[in-house]
Structures are given as structure tokens and as C-alpha cells.
Design a protein around this motif. Sequence first.
Motif, PDB file in Angstrom:
ATOM      1  N   LEU A 195      -5.148  12.702 -26.618  1.00 35.82           N
ATOM      2  CA  LEU A 195      -3.879  13.087 -27.266  1.00 35.82           C
ATOM      3  C   LEU A 195      -3.698  12.334 -28.582  1.00 35.82           C
ATOM      4  O   LEU A 195      -3.374  12.928 -29.622  1.00 35.82           O
ATOM      5  CB  LEU A 195      -2.715  12.795 -26.320  1.00 35.82           C
ATOM      6  N   PHE A 196      -3.920  11.005 -28.552  1.00 38.95           N
ATOM      7  CA  PHE A 196      -3.741  10.212 -29.772  1.00 38.95           C
ATOM      8  C   PHE A 196      -4.798  10.556 -30.823  1.00 38.95           C
ATOM      9  O   PHE A 196      -4.512  10.527 -32.017  1.00 38.95           O
ATOM     10  CB  PHE A 196      -3.753   8.715 -29.442  1.00 38.95           C
ATOM     11  N   VAL A 199      -0.516  22.444 -33.173  1.00 38.92           N
ATOM     12  CA  VAL A 199      -0.966  21.277 -32.390  1.00 38.92           C
ATOM     13  C   VAL A 199       0.197  20.308 -32.187  1.00 38.92           C
ATOM     14  O   VAL A 199       0.448  19.831 -31.071  1.00 38.92           O
ATOM     15  CB  VAL A 199      -2.145  20.565 -33.102  1.00 38.92           C
ATOM     16  N   ILE A 200       0.912  20.026 -33.265  1.00 37.72           N
ATOM     17  CA  ILE A 200       2.058  19.113 -33.174  1.00 37.72           C
ATOM     18  C   ILE A 200       3.144  19.720 -32.273  1.00 37.72           C
ATOM     19  O   ILE A 200       3.757  19.021 -31.459  1.00 37.72           O
ATOM     20  CB  ILE A 200       2.643  18.825 -34.578  1.00 37.72           C
ATOM     21  N   GLU A 249      -6.436   6.971   4.077  1.00 40.95           N
ATOM     22  CA  GLU A 249      -5.759   6.159   3.046  1.00 40.95           C
ATOM     23  C   GLU A 249      -6.696   5.888   1.873  1.00 40.95           C
ATOM     24  O   GLU A 249      -6.284   5.908   0.712  1.00 40.95           O
ATOM     25  CB  GLU A 249      -5.286   4.835   3.666  1.00 40.95           C
ATOM     26  N   GLN A 250      -7.979   5.643   2.197  1.00 41.26           N
ATOM     27  CA  GLN A 250      -8.959   5.404   1.126  1.00 41.26           C
ATOM     28  C   GLN A 250      -9.101   6.647   0.255  1.00 41.26           C
ATOM     29  O   GLN A 250      -9.194   6.552  -0.970  1.00 41.26           O
ATOM     30  CB  GLN A 250     -10.316   5.038   1.733  1.00 41.26           C
ATOM     31  N   ILE A 302      -6.239  13.573 -31.205  1.00 41.73           N
ATOM     32  CA  ILE A 302      -5.835  14.875 -31.763  1.00 41.73           C
ATOM     33  C   ILE A 302      -4.612  14.710 -32.677  1.00 41.73           C
ATOM     34  O   ILE A 302      -4.538  15.287 -33.757  1.00 41.73           O
ATOM     35  CB  ILE A 302      -5.533  15.873 -30.621  1.00 41.73           C
ATOM     36  N   LEU A 303      -3.670  13.880 -32.231  1.00 34.44           N
ATOM     37  CA  LEU A 303      -2.448  13.646 -33.011  1.00 34.44           C
ATOM     38  C   LEU A 303      -2.778  13.038 -34.369  1.00 34.44           C
ATOM     39  O   LEU A 303      -2.226  13.439 -35.400  1.00 34.44           O
ATOM     40  CB  LEU A 303      -1.508  12.734 -32.210  1.00 34.44           C
ATOM     41  N   ALA A 360      -6.660  10.321 -10.713  1.00 37.70           N
ATOM     42  CA  ALA A 360      -5.565  10.904 -11.496  1.00 37.70           C
ATOM     43  C   ALA A 360      -5.138   9.965 -12.623  1.00 37.70           C
ATOM     44  O   ALA A 360      -4.889  10.399 -13.751  1.00 37.70           O
ATOM     45  CB  ALA A 360      -4.378  11.208 -10.583  1.00 37.70           C
ATOM     46  N   TYR A 418       0.835  -1.192   0.000  1.00 36.86           N
ATOM     47  CA  TYR A 418       0.000   0.000   0.000  1.00 36.86           C
ATOM     48  C   TYR A 418       0.874   1.247   0.000  1.00 36.86           C
ATOM     49  O   TYR A 418       1.758   1.398   0.835  1.00 36.86           O
ATOM     50  CB  TYR A 418      -0.938   0.030   1.215  1.00 36.86           C
ATOM     51  N   ILE A 463       2.131  19.252 -28.725  1.00 39.07           N
ATOM     52  CA  ILE A 463       2.318  17.857 -28.288  1.00 39.07           C
ATOM     53  C   ILE A 463       3.806  17.587 -28.055  1.00 39.07           C
ATOM     54  O   ILE A 463       4.188  16.920 -27.086  1.00 39.07           O
ATOM     55  CB  ILE A 463       1.723  16.876 -29.324  1.00 39.07           C
ATOM     56  N   ALA A 503      -4.369  15.669 -36.526  1.00 35.88           N
ATOM     57  CA  ALA A 503      -3.371  16.681 -36.907  1.00 35.88           C
ATOM     58  C   ALA A 503      -2.388  16.134 -37.940  1.00 35.88           C
ATOM     59  O   ALA A 503      -1.974  16.846 -38.850  1.00 35.88           O
ATOM     60  CB  ALA A 503      -2.621  17.163 -35.672  1.00 35.88           C
ATOM     61  N   LYS A 504      -2.008  14.855 -37.811  1.00 41.60           N
ATOM     62  CA  LYS A 504      -1.033  14.273 -38.740  1.00 41.60           C
ATOM     63  C   LYS A 504      -1.667  13.919 -40.084  1.00 41.60           C
ATOM     64  O   LYS A 504      -1.050  14.091 -41.128  1.00 41.60           O
ATOM     65  CB  LYS A 504      -0.419  12.995 -38.145  1.00 41.60           C
ATOM     66  N   PRO A 516       1.294   5.188   0.551  1.00 39.54           N
ATOM     67  CA  PRO A 516       0.586   6.310   1.168  1.00 39.54           C
ATOM     68  C   PRO A 516       0.649   7.592   0.346  1.00 39.54           C
ATOM     69  O   PRO A 516       0.150   8.621   0.757  1.00 39.54           O
ATOM     70  CB  PRO A 516       1.329   6.474   2.494  1.00 39.54           C
ATOM     71  N   GLY A 517       1.309   7.528  -0.812  1.00 36.98           N
ATOM     72  CA  GLY A 517       1.548   8.742  -1.594  1.00 36.98           C
ATOM     73  C   GLY A 517       0.288   9.380  -2.136  1.00 36.98           C
ATOM     74  O   GLY A 517      -0.652   8.699  -2.543  1.00 36.98           O
ATOM     75  N   GLU A 518       0.280  10.704  -2.126  1.00 40.24           N
ATOM     76  CA  GLU A 518      -0.820  11.447  -2.737  1.00 40.24           C
ATOM     77  C   GLU A 518      -0.435  11.790  -4.171  1.00 40.24           C
ATOM     78  O   GLU A 518       0.735  11.648  -4.557  1.00 40.24           O
ATOM     79  CB  GLU A 518      -1.073  12.740  -1.962  1.00 40.24           C
ATOM     80  N   VAL A 519      -1.402  12.267  -4.934  1.00 41.45           N
ATOM     81  CA  VAL A 519      -1.131  12.660  -6.322  1.00 41.45           C
ATOM     82  C   VAL A 519      -0.018  13.718  -6.343  1.00 41.45           C
ATOM     83  O   VAL A 519       0.890  13.682  -7.176  1.00 41.45           O
ATOM     84  CB  VAL A 519      -2.413  13.205  -6.987  1.00 41.45           C
ATOM     85  N   SER A 566       2.556  22.137 -37.407  1.00 38.72           N
ATOM     86  CA  SER A 566       1.376  22.860 -36.931  1.00 38.72           C
ATOM     87  C   SER A 566       1.504  23.144 -35.442  1.00 38.72           C
ATOM     88  O   SER A 566       2.240  22.449 -34.727  1.00 38.72           O
ATOM     89  CB  SER A 566       0.127  22.026 -37.193  1.00 38.72           C
ATOM     90  N   SER A 624      -8.044   9.387  -4.862  1.00 30.50           N
ATOM     91  CA  SER A 624      -7.547  10.517  -5.663  1.00 30.50           C
ATOM     92  C   SER A 624      -6.472  10.052  -6.645  1.00 30.50           C
ATOM     93  O   SER A 624      -6.373  10.557  -7.759  1.00 30.50           O
ATOM     94  CB  SER A 624      -7.050  11.652  -4.773  1.00 30.50           C
ATOM     95  N   ARG A 625      -5.675   9.044  -6.242  1.00 32.54           N
ATOM     96  CA  ARG A 625      -4.679   8.492  -7.189  1.00 32.54           C
ATOM     97  C   ARG A 625      -5.371   7.794  -8.350  1.00 32.54           C
ATOM     98  O   ARG A 625      -4.964   7.919  -9.506  1.00 32.54           O
ATOM     99  CB  ARG A 625      -3.746   7.503  -6.481  1.00 32.54           C
ATOM    100  N   ARG A 665      -6.812   8.948  -0.260  1.00 31.39           N
ATOM    101  CA  ARG A 665      -5.607   9.097  -1.092  1.00 31.39           C
ATOM    102  C   ARG A 665      -5.632   8.129  -2.270  1.00 31.39           C
ATOM    103  O   ARG A 665      -5.277   8.476  -3.386  1.00 31.39           O
ATOM    104  CB  ARG A 665      -4.362   8.827  -0.254  1.00 31.39           C
ATOM    105  N   ARG A 666      -6.065   6.876  -1.980  1.00 33.90           N
ATOM    106  CA  ARG A 666      -6.106   5.885  -3.061  1.00 33.90           C
ATOM    107  C   ARG A 666      -7.109   6.311  -4.127  1.00 33.90           C
ATOM    108  O   ARG A 666      -6.885   6.163  -5.320  1.00 33.90           O
ATOM    109  CB  ARG A 666      -6.460   4.502  -2.500  1.00 33.90           C
TER     110      ARG A 666
END
Lengths: 315, 47
Positions: free
Chosen positions: B29-30, A54-55, B8-9, B32-33, B18, A16, A58, B36-37, A18-21, A52, B14-15, B11-12
Motif C-alpha cells: 500500500l505504501f 489509485v488514490i 489451537e495451534q 503504491i501510494l 493473516a 492465549y 486507497i 501514485a503521489k 482462541p479467536g479465529e481470523v 487518481s 492462521s492468525r 488457529r494461532r
Amino acid sequence: MTSITDTFAPATDARYSPGEVGDFVALLKPRVMFLVVFTALVGMTVVHNAVSPVIAAIALLCIAVGGGASGALNMWWDRDIDAVMTRTARRPIPAGRVEAGEALAFGLTLSVGSVIVLGLATNWLAAALLAFTIFFYAVIYSMWLKRSTPQNIVIGGAAGALPPMVADAAVTGTLGIESLVLFAIIFLWTPPHFWALALVKSGDYARAGVPMLPNVAGPDATRLQIWLYTLVLVPVGVLPAVLGFGGAAYAVVSVVSGLGMLALAWRVYRVRTGDAAMKSAQQLFGFSILYLFLLFAVLLAESALGLRLALPVLG
Amino acid sequence: MADLTPEEQKRRRSRSIAIALALAGLVALFYILTIAKMGPQVLQRAI
């Protein structure tokens, strides 16, 4: 005899995190990332952009993520010395908020991802340069040079200087003199900047066993090196105006702020004892950040706003 | 798995959010790419 519960319970707890984002964002060294994005953006704007917006955006994102990934790999490798330096003891791994393995996986995943996406979005020269930048910072600098030679940040500075070249390759498919000059500016700026910090924090580095120049060659030799590098840096800082991709505003700013760098570096060289010596090193460290920011900000402003007024004498 | 504390719950969770956002960002992204390409031609193909 251990029961099944005993065997598995600790492992589950250890798994587990404990790290946050925010801790994972911190692994990317956001302030370094900002510098990487900023210098890369300038590297894109001073050359003839063939892709471009956009590119280009990216590509910038990939360079930012690649730079962040190398920061995570650096924190993974340096977790032992980070723990004993006051400046770095609160980083996510030494503080116990992120496990070393998590940081390694995070850094590797982002490294590979950023290089592949940059290659697919732009070209493989840019991708190869980004891969080389990450490798140079994580392996050549962090794993090899940092703990073995007082020239660590001189050679390692190349990693921090490469983003404008990666950006140039991404939008033009080749490398031009403009990004090479930007590389040279950051490369020559790195030693005076970090040695000024090392003069102030030499105790920290000594405790961690990192052979920074003040600990190995002494503060006076470091002051001389700072002065010599600044003497070379300032004329190179004016080169964009001489070569024509920096305009009149850049010429004025690079000369005036360059004189400021020279004045502060000279004071660091001359004032060697007491609080005044520490203060002058701190001032040079602070001003060096402003100096680099000013040079690149003016180049960016001139390119973005079309204010690049070529100097009559310099062409 | 051992019970996690509410902190802890949180934090998990929010991860996880994310990671979901990062994956959604990659999809965007792919997309749009690709546009664009390849340009509008990407939509012009035999059915």
C-alpha cells in the motif's frame, strides 16, 4: 504459598486467544462495512473527482477500515449488553472467542492507522472527518447516547451518514452540496429503519436496558415518529434529481420507492395490534434496506455508466 | 507456555498468516501510494 508454576500457568492460559481470523473479521461488522464502502463510493462518484483512481481506492480502503474499527470499538464497549440480546449474543466477545482487550487494541490500531493513511494519501480534512466519524460512533453513540436516551439512533445516525462526506473530502479536498444531501438521506433514513427493528425486537432491547423508543415512549409514539421521519425522508430522497446530480432514472426510482416507503410506514402507523403489526414493522425494516440500496445504486450506476440524463424541467 | 491442542495451534497459525499478509499488504500500500503521489520522479534522483 503459591509456586511459580501456579502463578504463571493461569496467566499464560488467559493470554492465549482462541479467536479465529473470522472472529476478528466479524468484529469489523462486515455488513455495516459494506454499507460504508458503498455509500462512500457513491459520495466519490457524484462529485468532481480530483484524484487518481489509485488514490481514490486507497481512500475507500481507509474509510472501510475506519468504519470497521469503529464497529470493533462498539463491540468492545457493548459486550455486556450484546451478551443478553439474542441478536448479538453470538458476537465474538460475548461468545468468548475474542477477549475484550484484544478487540479494543484491534479497534484502536485500525482507527489510528486508517486516519493516518487517509491523511497521508489524500488530505487532513478527510482524515479529520474520518476520525470524527469513528469518535462519534464509538464514543458519542456507543458510550454515551445508546444507553441514555431514546433519541440514541437519531443523533447516532450521523456517524453512519458521514462516509459520503469523508469520501467527498478525500477526492475534492472540500465538502459539496452533493455529499451533504447524501448525508441527509442516510441520517433521515436511520430512525425509521432502526425503530421498525426496535418495534419487532423491543423485548431484546428491554432485557439489555437499552432505552429504545418503543420501550420508553411506547410502540404507538414510535409508529408516529416513524411516519413523520418517513414523510421528511422521501422528499429529501428525491433531492439529488432536483439538484441535478441524480438523473431521470434516479428521479423515477426515488419517487416510486419513496411511495413504497410511505405506504409501508403508513401501515406501521395504522396497524397496531397482533401479528399484522409485527409483520408490517418487519416489512418496513426490510424494505428500508432495499430503498437506501436502490437510491445509492442508481446514483452509482448513472455516474459510472454516464447515464445521468438531466431532467428538462429540473435542469 | 502451556501446550496448545492441534486445533489451537491451527488457529494461532492462521492468525499469524493473516497478520503477515496484513503487513505485506501495508508495505504494498505504501509503495503504491508513494508512486501514485510522487509519480515517476521518485526514481529520478542523484546517486
